[in-house]
Design a protein around this motif. Structure first.
Motif, mmCIF file in Angstrom:
data_model
loop_
_atom_site.group_PDB
_atom_site.id
_atom_site.type_symbol
_atom_site.label_atom_id
_atom_site.label_comp_id
_atom_site.label_asym_id
_atom_site.label_seq_id
_atom_site.Cartn_x
_atom_site.Cartn_y
_atom_site.Cartn_z
ATOM 1 N N LEU A 1 -0.229 -5.294 -1.909
ATOM 2 C CA LEU A 1 0.522 -5.098 -0.550
ATOM 3 C C LEU A 1 1.028 -3.760 -0.798
ATOM 4 O O LEU A 1 1.124 -3.006 0.201
ATOM 5 C CB LEU A 1 1.457 -6.210 -0.277
ATOM 6 C CG LEU A 1 1.836 -6.371 1.178
ATOM 7 C CD1 LEU A 1 0.800 -6.681 2.024
ATOM 8 C CD2 LEU A 1 3.069 -7.137 1.283
ATOM 9 N N LEU A 2 1.640 -3.315 -1.786
ATOM 10 C CA LEU A 2 2.017 -2.162 -2.259
ATOM 11 C C LEU A 2 0.891 -1.048 -2.086
ATOM 12 O O LEU A 2 1.238 -0.067 -1.472
ATOM 13 C CB LEU A 2 2.832 -2.070 -3.581
ATOM 14 C CG LEU A 2 4.139 -2.553 -3.737
ATOM 15 C CD1 LEU A 2 4.491 -2.733 -5.121
ATOM 16 C CD2 LEU A 2 5.137 -1.654 -2.679
ATOM 17 N N PHE A 3 -0.266 -1.406 -2.632
ATOM 18 C CA PHE A 3 -1.237 -0.383 -2.678
ATOM 19 C C PHE A 3 -1.573 -0.446 -1.069
ATOM 20 O O PHE A 3 -1.762 1.070 -0.490
ATOM 21 C CB PHE A 3 -2.441 -1.090 -3.250
ATOM 22 C CG PHE A 3 -3.896 -0.352 -3.006
ATOM 23 C CD1 PHE A 3 -4.157 0.933 -3.568
ATOM 24 C CD2 PHE A 3 -4.796 -0.873 -2.188
ATOM 25 C CE1 PHE A 3 -5.233 1.436 -3.476
ATOM 26 C CE2 PHE A 3 -5.987 -0.275 -2.055
ATOM 27 C CZ PHE A 3 -6.251 0.973 -2.541
ATOM 28 N N MET A 4 -1.737 -1.058 -0.033
ATOM 29 C CA MET A 4 -2.054 -0.947 1.396
ATOM 30 C C MET A 4 -1.171 -0.135 1.883
ATOM 31 O O MET A 4 -1.299 0.771 2.796
ATOM 32 C CB MET A 4 -2.319 -2.309 1.900
ATOM 33 C CG MET A 4 -2.415 -2.129 3.421
ATOM 34 S SD MET A 4 -2.580 -3.917 4.182
ATOM 35 C CE MET A 4 -2.942 -3.280 5.854
ATOM 36 N N MET B 1 -1.528 3.407 0.610
ATOM 37 C CA MET B 1 -2.631 4.066 1.211
ATOM 38 C C MET B 1 -2.400 4.431 2.682
ATOM 39 O O MET B 1 -2.626 5.722 3.124
ATOM 40 C CB MET B 1 -3.975 3.146 0.937
ATOM 41 C CG MET B 1 -4.553 3.020 -0.115
ATOM 42 S SD MET B 1 -5.280 4.557 -0.362
ATOM 43 C CE MET B 1 -6.768 4.582 0.741
ATOM 44 N N LEU B 2 -1.733 3.851 3.562
ATOM 45 C CA LEU B 2 -1.476 4.255 4.840
ATOM 46 C C LEU B 2 -0.430 5.547 4.790
ATOM 47 O O LEU B 2 -0.526 6.091 5.753
ATOM 48 C CB LEU B 2 -0.793 2.804 5.635
ATOM 49 C CG LEU B 2 -1.764 1.859 5.961
ATOM 50 C CD1 LEU B 2 -1.122 0.574 6.395
ATOM 51 C CD2 LEU B 2 -3.042 2.414 6.817
ATOM 52 N N GLU B 3 0.431 5.235 3.924
ATOM 53 C CA GLU B 3 1.506 6.511 3.833
ATOM 54 C C GLU B 3 0.754 7.867 3.393
ATOM 55 O O GLU B 3 1.102 8.714 3.961
ATOM 56 C CB GLU B 3 2.406 6.176 2.864
ATOM 57 C CG GLU B 3 3.542 7.199 2.432
ATOM 58 C CD GLU B 3 4.679 6.800 1.253
ATOM 59 O OE1 GLU B 3 4.770 7.661 0.597
ATOM 60 O OE2 GLU B 3 4.785 5.387 1.263
ATOM 61 N N VAL C 1 -1.936 10.793 -5.215
ATOM 62 C CA VAL C 1 -3.410 10.950 -5.402
ATOM 63 C C VAL C 1 -3.766 9.668 -5.154
ATOM 64 O O VAL C 1 -3.755 8.695 -5.949
ATOM 65 C CB VAL C 1 -3.686 11.515 -6.769
ATOM 66 C CG1 VAL C 1 -4.954 11.749 -7.129
ATOM 67 C CG2 VAL C 1 -2.999 12.928 -7.335
ATOM 68 N N PRO C 2 -4.964 9.621 -4.357
ATOM 69 C CA PRO C 2 -5.264 8.085 -4.246
ATOM 70 C C PRO C 2 -5.868 7.450 -5.303
ATOM 71 O O PRO C 2 -6.055 6.384 -5.370
ATOM 72 C CB PRO C 2 -6.399 8.453 -2.995
ATOM 73 C CG PRO C 2 -5.917 9.721 -2.132
ATOM 74 C CD PRO C 2 -5.133 10.386 -3.346
ATOM 75 N N GLN C 3 -6.872 8.277 -6.236
ATOM 76 C CA GLN C 3 -7.464 7.464 -7.228
ATOM 77 C C GLN C 3 -6.187 7.239 -8.240
ATOM 78 O O GLN C 3 -6.632 6.060 -8.654
ATOM 79 C CB GLN C 3 -8.431 8.669 -7.779
ATOM 80 C CG GLN C 3 -9.778 9.046 -7.301
ATOM 81 C CD GLN C 3 -9.382 10.100 -5.803
ATOM 82 O OE1 GLN C 3 -8.116 10.408 -5.527
ATOM 83 N NE2 GLN C 3 -10.319 9.868 -4.855
ATOM 84 N N GLU C 4 -5.275 7.839 -8.158
ATOM 85 C CA GLU C 4 -4.155 7.361 -9.431
ATOM 86 C C GLU C 4 -3.651 5.889 -8.679
ATOM 87 O O GLU C 4 -3.302 5.075 -9.284
ATOM 88 C CB GLU C 4 -3.202 8.325 -9.412
ATOM 89 C CG GLU C 4 -3.542 9.383 -10.385
ATOM 90 C CD GLU C 4 -2.556 10.621 -10.404
ATOM 91 O OE1 GLU C 4 -1.549 10.526 -9.760
ATOM 92 O OE2 GLU C 4 -3.002 11.673 -11.121
ATOM 93 N N LEU C 5 -3.593 6.045 -7.204
ATOM 94 C CA LEU C 5 -2.725 4.857 -6.674
ATOM 95 C C LEU C 5 -3.726 3.746 -6.887
ATOM 96 O O LEU C 5 -3.505 2.638 -7.174
ATOM 97 C CB LEU C 5 -2.387 5.158 -5.306
ATOM 98 C CG LEU C 5 -2.161 4.119 -4.375
ATOM 99 C CD1 LEU C 5 -0.836 3.698 -4.658
ATOM 100 C CD2 LEU C 5 -2.203 4.271 -2.777
ATOM 101 N N ASN D 1 5.006 6.317 -6.574
ATOM 102 C CA ASN D 1 5.278 7.427 -6.322
ATOM 103 C C ASN D 1 3.975 8.696 -6.136
ATOM 104 O O ASN D 1 4.223 9.803 -5.679
ATOM 105 C CB ASN D 1 6.066 8.181 -7.474
ATOM 106 C CG ASN D 1 7.506 7.710 -7.564
ATOM 107 O OD1 ASN D 1 8.153 7.423 -6.225
ATOM 108 N ND2 ASN D 1 7.901 7.160 -8.537
ATOM 109 N N THR D 2 2.866 8.081 -6.525
ATOM 110 C CA THR D 2 1.876 9.108 -6.943
ATOM 111 C C THR D 2 1.343 9.400 -5.330
ATOM 112 O O THR D 2 1.321 8.611 -4.447
ATOM 113 C CB THR D 2 0.492 8.601 -7.735
ATOM 114 O OG1 THR D 2 -0.486 9.454 -7.663
ATOM 115 C CG2 THR D 2 -0.195 7.482 -6.742
#
Length: 312
Positions: A79-82, A85-87, A45-49, A42-43
């Motif tokens: 994979l969720l992170f990627m 990030m694209l989202e 914020v890239p750093q939180e992700l 849900n975040t």
């Protein structure tokens, strides 16, 4: 004498208290896990992700008294992170996550190439949390990613085998370029948001990028073959520097320069792709010109663009 730290010496009530504390600890671990999952999903914020993905990739959920029978693997969080990030960079619709409930793991499809490829991260087993973005049918390792070391490395062998060869019959050039552009965009997001070290390899479009050949000592025979192939398409390969470089002018102000870099002996022979807009990569040249692609593939053992040999 009763040792409060040794359950074997506790009274019945003491053992129950120790058991209860262990369950509480296990449940607290589960709660921490769910909070990290909420953050990963849900975040905005890239750093939180990145922090959630990094922690989840090494998270141990089960304890002695509390176990969770259905769990995704560490690579799934990458994979969720990627995807996230694209989202966050307005490209979430360019990939699709597929959940395999029977085995509880995730795969990803790149929309531009539809079901021609299915991808997932697999552990590099390098002791630092590195993973490979791997095409599931062929096992080709497209890129290496490490959240702890903040690095991404494209693998020229996999890009060539998939996007130049394997997908040629089923996916048109524009779609293949769109798929590889997504990999570039992901890497650029990592650089912009976190300062990652990213090697785009044969996807790099900057004029200064030197694509080093696998064989640093390029034979004159291979250059002669290129001269013949170019001439058959009405292009002229021009030699310069007493045989230490060759220039091929292509349409649209694109210049292909093969050169032996005397200032960097370990690199030896390689090539530059240069254009005024800096939007043409060696991959794009390979997909655009049949004679160059055939020359490259026919001599691939010598001409394969080198990747980072520390991870490939």
């Amino acid at each position: 004498m009763i040792n409060e730290n040794d359950p074997a010496t506790l009274s019945a009530s003491g053992r129950l208290l120790a058991y209860n504390d262990a369950v509480k600890t296990g449940l607290a671990t589960g709660e921490r896990f769910t909070k990290l999952m909420d953050q990963l999903i849900n975040t905005t914020v890239p750093q939180e992700l990145a922090q959630a993905a990094s922690e989840l990739s090494t998270f141990v959920l089960d304890s002695e008294f509390v176990t969770f029978p259905h769990q995704y693997g560490a690579a799934d969080y990458y994979l969720l992170f990627m995807s996230r990030m694209l989202e966050l960079h307005n490209q979430g619709d360019e990939v699709a996550l597929v959940s395999h409930e029977g085995s509880h793991h995730l795969t990803q499809q790149i929309v531009a190439i539809a079901d021609s490829g299915s991808f997932a991260f697999e552990s590099a087993n390098d002791g630092t949390g590195g993973v490979y973005y791997t095409e599931q049918l062929t096992g080709e390792r497209v890129f290496y990613l490490n959240l702890q070391r903040q690095m991404m490395r494209i693998n020229s062998v996999a890009i060539t085998n998939l996007f130049v060869v394997a997908y040629a019959a089923s996916v048109d050039e524009a779609q293949r370029l769109a798929a590889t552009q997504l990999l570039i965009d992901f890497g650029q997001a990592l650089k912009t948001d976190f300062g990652y070290s990213v090697d785009f390899n044969l996807l790099d479009t900057t004029n200064r990028e030197f694509y080093a050949f696998q064989n640093a000592q390029l034979s004159s025979d291979i250059l002669d073959k290129l001269f013949v192939a170019a001439a058959s398409e009405d292009y002229m390969l021009m030699h310069e520097g007493h045989g230490q470089a060759a220039i091929l002018q292509l349409p649209g102000d694109v210049v292909l320069k093969l050169t032996n870099k005397p200032s960097s002996a370990p690199e030896g022979w390689g090539l530059y792709v240069q254009d005024s807009e800096q939007n043409v990569s060696w991959l794009k040249v390979l997909l655009s010109y049949d004679f160059l692609r055939q020359w490259y593939l026919d001599n691939i053992n010598d001409l394969q663009i080198r990747s980072d040999n520390l991870v490939f």
